[in-house]
Design a protein around this motif. Structure first.
Motif, PDB file in Angstrom:
ATOM      1  N   SER A 514       0.837  -1.195   0.000  1.00 47.68           N
ATOM      2  CA  SER A 514       0.000   0.000   0.000  1.00 47.68           C
ATOM      3  C   SER A 514       0.870   1.242   0.000  1.00 47.68           C
ATOM      4  CB  SER A 514      -0.908  -0.008   1.237  1.00 47.68           C
ATOM      5  OG  SER A 514      -0.115  -0.026   2.411  1.00 47.68           O
ATOM      6  N   SER A 515       0.318   2.329  -0.496  1.00 48.22           N
ATOM      7  CA  SER A 515       1.109   3.549  -0.651  1.00 48.22           C
ATOM      8  C   SER A 515       1.394   4.198   0.691  1.00 48.22           C
ATOM      9  CB  SER A 515       0.380   4.527  -1.565  1.00 48.22           C
ATOM     10  OG  SER A 515      -0.841   4.948  -0.966  1.00 48.22           O
ATOM     11  N   LEU A 516       2.500   4.913   0.727  1.00 46.40           N
ATOM     12  CA  LEU A 516       2.925   5.643   1.918  1.00 46.40           C
ATOM     13  C   LEU A 516       3.190   7.083   1.527  1.00 46.40           C
ATOM     14  CD1 LEU A 516       5.510   3.062   3.319  1.00 46.40           C
ATOM     15  CD2 LEU A 516       3.141   3.369   4.084  1.00 46.40           C
ATOM     16  N   ALA A 517       2.978   7.975   2.456  1.00 43.29           N
ATOM     17  CA  ALA A 517       3.224   9.391   2.187  1.00 43.29           C
ATOM     18  C   ALA A 517       4.722   9.662   2.139  1.00 43.29           C
ATOM     19  CB  ALA A 517       2.565  10.237   3.268  1.00 43.29           C
ATOM     20  N   ASP A 574      19.545 -18.218  10.326  1.00 41.75           N
ATOM     21  CA  ASP A 574      18.431 -18.868   9.638  1.00 41.75           C
ATOM     22  C   ASP A 574      18.171 -18.267   8.256  1.00 41.75           C
ATOM     23  OD1 ASP A 574      17.888 -20.586  11.816  1.00 41.75           O
ATOM     24  OD2 ASP A 574      16.812 -18.957  12.829  1.00 41.75           O
ATOM     25  N   GLY A 575      18.996 -17.281   7.856  1.00 41.57           N
ATOM     26  CA  GLY A 575      18.798 -16.641   6.558  1.00 41.57           C
ATOM     27  C   GLY A 575      17.768 -15.532   6.576  1.00 41.57           C
ATOM     28  N   ASP A 576      17.291 -15.124   7.780  1.00 40.59           N
ATOM     29  CA  ASP A 576      16.329 -14.034   7.888  1.00 40.59           C
ATOM     30  C   ASP A 576      17.060 -12.702   7.992  1.00 40.59           C
ATOM     31  OD1 ASP A 576      14.319 -15.935   7.913  1.00 40.59           O
ATOM     32  OD2 ASP A 576      14.295 -16.069  10.115  1.00 40.59           O
ATOM     33  N   PHE A 577      16.388 -11.638   7.568  1.00 46.24           N
ATOM     34  CA  PHE A 577      17.017 -10.312   7.608  1.00 46.24           C
ATOM     35  C   PHE A 577      15.941  -9.255   7.795  1.00 46.24           C
ATOM     36  CE2 PHE A 577      16.225 -11.701   3.284  1.00 46.24           C
ATOM     37  CZ  PHE A 577      15.492 -10.654   2.734  1.00 46.24           C
ATOM     38  N   ALA A 578      16.346  -8.065   8.242  1.00 46.83           N
ATOM     39  CA  ALA A 578      15.416  -6.951   8.438  1.00 46.83           C
ATOM     40  C   ALA A 578      16.177  -5.650   8.259  1.00 46.83           C
ATOM     41  CB  ALA A 578      14.777  -7.020   9.830  1.00 46.83           C
ATOM     42  N   PHE A 579      15.430  -4.590   7.887  1.00 49.70           N
ATOM     43  CA  PHE A 579      16.060  -3.281   7.704  1.00 49.70           C
ATOM     44  C   PHE A 579      14.975  -2.212   7.744  1.00 49.70           C
ATOM     45  CE2 PHE A 579      15.108  -5.208   3.635  1.00 49.70           C
ATOM     46  CZ  PHE A 579      14.426  -4.212   2.938  1.00 49.70           C
ATOM     47  N   TRP A 580      15.399  -0.970   7.867  1.00 58.40           N
ATOM     48  CA  TRP A 580      14.496   0.183   7.912  1.00 58.40           C
ATOM     49  C   TRP A 580      14.738   1.049   6.678  1.00 58.40           C
ATOM     50  CZ3 TRP A 580      11.112   1.165  12.063  1.00 58.40           C
ATOM     51  CH2 TRP A 580      11.244   0.282  13.158  1.00 58.40           C
ATOM     52  N   VAL A 581      13.677   1.667   6.183  1.00 62.06           N
ATOM     53  CA  VAL A 581      13.764   2.569   5.033  1.00 62.06           C
ATOM     54  C   VAL A 581      13.145   3.906   5.419  1.00 62.06           C
ATOM     55  CG1 VAL A 581      13.033   3.011   2.662  1.00 62.06           C
ATOM     56  CG2 VAL A 581      13.668   0.691   3.361  1.00 62.06           C
ATOM     57  N   GLN A 582      13.916   4.970   5.238  1.00 63.76           N
ATOM     58  CA  GLN A 582      13.366   6.301   5.465  1.00 63.76           C
ATOM     59  C   GLN A 582      12.671   6.762   4.194  1.00 63.76           C
ATOM     60  OE1 GLN A 582      15.654   9.239   7.731  1.00 63.76           O
ATOM     61  NE2 GLN A 582      15.282  10.673   6.066  1.00 63.76           N
ATOM     62  N   ARG A 583      11.464   7.259   4.340  1.00 62.90           N
ATOM     63  CA  ARG A 583      10.691   7.660   3.172  1.00 62.90           C
ATOM     64  C   ARG A 583      11.356   8.836   2.450  1.00 62.90           C
ATOM     65  NH1 ARG A 583       4.501   7.515   5.695  1.00 62.90           N
ATOM     66  NH2 ARG A 583       4.726   5.468   6.709  1.00 62.90           N
ATOM     67  N   ALA A 592       3.383  14.573  -9.932  1.00 60.57           N
ATOM     68  CA  ALA A 592       2.613  13.333  -9.837  1.00 60.57           C
ATOM     69  C   ALA A 592       1.995  13.188  -8.451  1.00 60.57           C
ATOM     70  CB  ALA A 592       3.498  12.137 -10.127  1.00 60.57           C
ATOM     71  N   ALA A 593       0.876  12.482  -8.420  1.00 56.75           N
ATOM     72  CA  ALA A 593       0.218  12.201  -7.141  1.00 56.75           C
ATOM     73  C   ALA A 593       0.759  10.924  -6.522  1.00 56.75           C
ATOM     74  CB  ALA A 593      -1.294  12.090  -7.335  1.00 56.75           C
ATOM     75  N   MET A 594       1.295  10.017  -7.362  1.00 58.17           N
ATOM     76  CA  MET A 594       1.777   8.723  -6.887  1.00 58.17           C
ATOM     77  C   MET A 594       2.981   8.320  -7.733  1.00 58.17           C
ATOM     78  SD  MET A 594       0.688   6.274  -4.651  1.00 58.17           S
ATOM     79  CE  MET A 594      -1.101   6.383  -4.649  1.00 58.17           C
ATOM     80  N   THR A 611      12.734  -8.367  -4.960  1.00 59.94           N
ATOM     81  CA  THR A 611      12.348  -7.002  -5.320  1.00 59.94           C
ATOM     82  C   THR A 611      10.866  -6.833  -5.041  1.00 59.94           C
ATOM     83  OG1 THR A 611      11.901  -7.617  -7.610  1.00 59.94           O
ATOM     84  CG2 THR A 611      14.113  -6.786  -7.097  1.00 59.94           C
ATOM     85  N   ALA A 612      10.496  -5.619  -4.701  1.00 62.19           N
ATOM     86  CA  ALA A 612       9.091  -5.306  -4.455  1.00 62.19           C
ATOM     87  C   ALA A 612       8.864  -3.853  -4.813  1.00 62.19           C
ATOM     88  CB  ALA A 612       8.714  -5.569  -3.002  1.00 62.19           C
ATOM     89  N   ILE A 613       7.655  -3.545  -5.202  1.00 62.22           N
ATOM     90  CA  ILE A 613       7.299  -2.171  -5.546  1.00 62.22           C
ATOM     91  C   ILE A 613       6.656  -1.510  -4.329  1.00 62.22           C
ATOM     92  CG2 ILE A 613       5.927  -0.684  -7.039  1.00 62.22           C
ATOM     93  CD1 ILE A 613       8.214  -2.143  -8.425  1.00 62.22           C
ATOM     94  N   GLN A 614       7.244  -0.395  -3.927  1.00 60.94           N
ATOM     95  CA  GLN A 614       6.689   0.394  -2.825  1.00 60.94           C
ATOM     96  C   GLN A 614       6.175   1.711  -3.406  1.00 60.94           C
ATOM     97  OE1 GLN A 614       6.143   0.057   0.775  1.00 60.94           O
ATOM     98  NE2 GLN A 614       4.889   1.698  -0.047  1.00 60.94           N
ATOM     99  N   PRO A 615       4.856   1.895  -3.472  1.00 61.27           N
ATOM    100  CA  PRO A 615       4.344   3.180  -3.975  1.00 61.27           C
ATOM    101  C   PRO A 615       4.465   4.264  -2.898  1.00 61.27           C
ATOM    102  CG  PRO A 615       2.706   1.397  -4.178  1.00 61.27           C
ATOM    103  CD  PRO A 615       3.767   0.935  -3.228  1.00 61.27           C
TER     104      PRO A 615
END
Length: 678
Positions: A514-517, A574-583, A592-594, A611-615
């Protein structure tokens, strides 16, 4: 003659008798110039000095004779000094040493004689019996020249004594003992060993096969023709020689099938400083098994310089590795090589701390590699530097059997998928800070690096089911004037292992997310799985563009604070990972609106990827964040705000330079200070 030597006796003529006895005296007057050199005793003239014929041979005195009646007569007399031969007084040998191992009859030196009386020459020289004559038999004399009558060996005897007589023309002689020294000469042939290089894979799957040749001392003259190549591998193996003067590298290419490659060095291949030819090589392991792998679905190249610098699991590519006759290599123009620090330093990184560049003359360089035809390939290029900034670097990846892209595309227009222009900043990253290679605490001294990814279409068959991929790199006017390549991975798309990726906070596990501001302050949490245990992963979040490298990035961090671009994270056991993304603070298209941004997580060389699409949407007035800036240093914590301190100020460091895409930053360079974490 000694003083007082009688010269002669005076007599007088007197017609009147008796006139005797006569008295003789030296008197003043004409011809008395040498009176002081003589005396008169009665009627006898005697010397009052020692005379030297060569100095003066004629003397004048004035003598008076007086008779018994007191009458006198006087006149000048001349005394002549006669020459007398004297024996020589000294004997000298011009050179009193001779090198060992010289042939009989070798000249040692020339005799000369000191003799104060002339003419004394010519002098005759002979070996005579007497004190110091112990080694007369080892020499002869020809004229005035001393010659050897034996071959001398320094290690057996290095000092000889002879007795020599010099005889002058009058038969008078002088003799003395002379010492002749034998000089040590380097007569030891250099030894040489040849073995496969320490980091040479065995069995080898691709050329060149490298051998290390080590001589016992510095030598010159080693050429490719001096290498003897044997073994069962078919084809026309050929050798090239680099290095020296003590340790050389032999690189063997040209094998056309499976078999062994054995290398040795012939006797006399090189010479040392004394001219001694080398012995034939010895070895403990000079045979390498070779299995031809002309094409592969996966290649991993480390663009290094010399033996031992290739990262484990990578194929080393030297700056002189030519494509002709090989499965991979440089086409025509060769690159330059650079090295940061010393390979002997602890922690020296083989993959990142050396590499190859375009030359400063601005010429592009092209690398080619054979692959299986009919497949799509992903090409990952690692570029970067610990010291220098490299901006405006152009990389192009294309099918060698297809149409080459324009070498100088218009950079003001969207670039085609086969061309990317990127920048890396070793001295200072303008968009962010440098990060460590394996994640964790940032380290600005580690430099700034970037993996550049291309995806090709299916490659054409150039014959025999083989396609050829080309990578061309060129500087497009950057500050350093060079474009850098450190490593390159080439793998068929079907060889890439997929990873899972989801956004955990705000929760949304079903792509598309879902989109994020795009408020520029909030950090969102992502997580994934499927990586190898402990694998290092590179995360980038970038705005999608029609083609080419993304035009804008947002920041990523393994632990939310501080944020950084293109960070590396590490998977757990276990091959798991995590991270943070600043908008992002803005969208690429501000009208554009999006806008879709791509989140990419990949093992550093593309072994695995998600890969993933982050709107992101342009925030409305309620979502818009105030422009809050934290001016700090690269390692300073970023100020938080909000009800749960979930928002971050926009970080501004000295390297945050203004550009229109970001919309804020320094117009000029500034310095930084840190007082108790700001």
């Amino acid at each position: 003659q000694a003083i007082g030597t009688a010269v002669g006796t005076f007599t007088s003529t007197d017609d009147e008798a008796p006139a005797a006895p006569f008295t003789y005296t030296l008197v003043s007057g004409t011809g008395d110039g040498d009176n002081g050199s003589f005396t008169i005793d009665g009627a006898e003239l005697k010397t009052a000095a020692e005379f030297d014929f060569e100095t003066k041979n004629s003397y004048s005195i004035r003598v008076r004779t007086t008779d018994a009646g007191g009458l006198w007569y006087e006149e000048a007399c001349t005394i002549t000094v006669t020459d007398q031969n004297l024996a020589p007084t000294d004997l000298m040998l011009s050179a009193a040493s001779v090198a060992e191992n010289q042939a009989i009859g070798t000249a040692v030196g020339t005799f000369t004689t000191t003799d104060g009386e002339a003419p004394a020459a010519p002098f005759t020289y002979t070996l005579v019996v007497g004190t110091g004559d112990g080694d007369n038999g080892s020499f002869t004399i020809s004229g005035n020249q001393l010659k050897t009558a034996a071959e001398f060996d320094f290690e057996t005897k290095n000092s000889y004594s002879i007795r020599v007589r010099t005889t002058d023309a009058g038969g008078l002689w002088y003799e003395e003992a002379c010492t002749v020294t034998v000089l040590d000469v380097d007569d030891i042939a250099p030894t040489v060993t040849i073995n496969q290089a320490a980091d040479q894979p065995d069995p080898a799957l691709w050329p060149p096969i490298r051998f290390t040749v080590a001589f016992s001392e510095p030598v010159t003259g080693l050429e490719a023709d001096d290498v003897i190549l044997e073994g069962s591998a078919p084809g026309t193996p050929s050798a090239s020689v680099t290095g020296g003067p003590t340790v050389y590298t032999i690189s063997v290419s040209g094998m056309s099938g499976d078999g062994t490659v054995v290398a040795s060095v012939r006797a006399g291949a090189a010479v040392d400083a004394a001219g001694n030819p080398s012995e034939a090589s010895t070895w403990t392991d000079n045979e390498v098994d070779f299995f031809l792998q002309a094409v592969q679905p996966v290649w991993r190249f480390d663009f290094d310089g010399f033996g031992g610098h290739a990262e484990a699991g990578y194929t080393g590519v030297s700056p002189w590795q030519a494509k002709a006759g090989n499965a991979f290599g440089w086409v025509e123009t060769l690159p330059w090589y650079f090295e940061r620090g010393s390979a002997a330093d602890a922690g020296w990184d083989k993959l990142r701390y050396d590499g190859q560049t375009t030359n400063p003359m601005g010429e592009p360089v092209t690398f080619a590699v054979d692959v299986l035809a009919g497949k799509q390939y992903e090409v990952m290029i690692l570029t970067g530097d610990t010291i220098w900034n490299h901006d405006q670097q152009q990389f192009q990846v294309y099918d060698a059997n297809g149409t080459a892209p324009p070498e100088l595309p218009d950079l003001t227009q969207p670039l085609p998928a086969d061309t990317q222009v990127v920048s890396v900043w070793g001295a200072a990253a303008p968009d962010s800070m440098a990060s460590t290679w394996g994640g964790g605490t940032p380290n600005a001294s580690a430099g700034f690096y970037r993996w550049v990814r291309f995806t090709t279409g299916a490659l054409a068959d150039g014959g025999g089911g083989v396609g050829t991929l080309r990578m061309k790199m060129l500087d497009r006017g950057g500050s350093s004037g060079t474009t850098v390549i450190l490593a390159m991975d080439v793998r068929a798309v079907d060889q890439v292992v997929p990873l899972t990726l989801e956004r955990a906070e705000p929760e949304d596990t079903t792509p598309p997310f879902s989109s994020l501001a795009a408020d520029g302050t909030t950090a969102d949490w992502y997580r994934g799985s499927g990586a190898a245990a402990g694998a290092v992963l590179t995360v980038t979040v970038s705005a999608n563009v029609t083609a080419g490298w993304p035009a804008q990035y947002t920041t990523v961090t393994p632990d939310v604070d501080p944020a950084m671009f293109g960070t590396q994270i590490q998977a757990d056991e276990d091959g798991d990972f995590a991270f943070w993304v600043q908008r992002p603070a803005t969208l690429t298209d501000t009208s554009a609106a999006m806008e879709d941004w791509t989140v990419t997580v990949q093992e550093s060389s593309g072994l695995a990827r998600a890969t993933a699409i982050q709107p992101y949407r342009a925030p409305d007035a309620q979502e818009s964040a105030p422009l809050r800036f934290d001016f700090g240093t690269a390692t300073s914590p970023v100020q938080k705000y909000g009800t749960a301190m979930e928002k971050s100020f926009l970080q501004v460091i000295p390297q945050t330079i203004y550009n229109a895409t970001r919309g804020y930053g320094w117009a000029t360079r500034v310095a930084a200070g840190d007082r108790r974490d700001n």
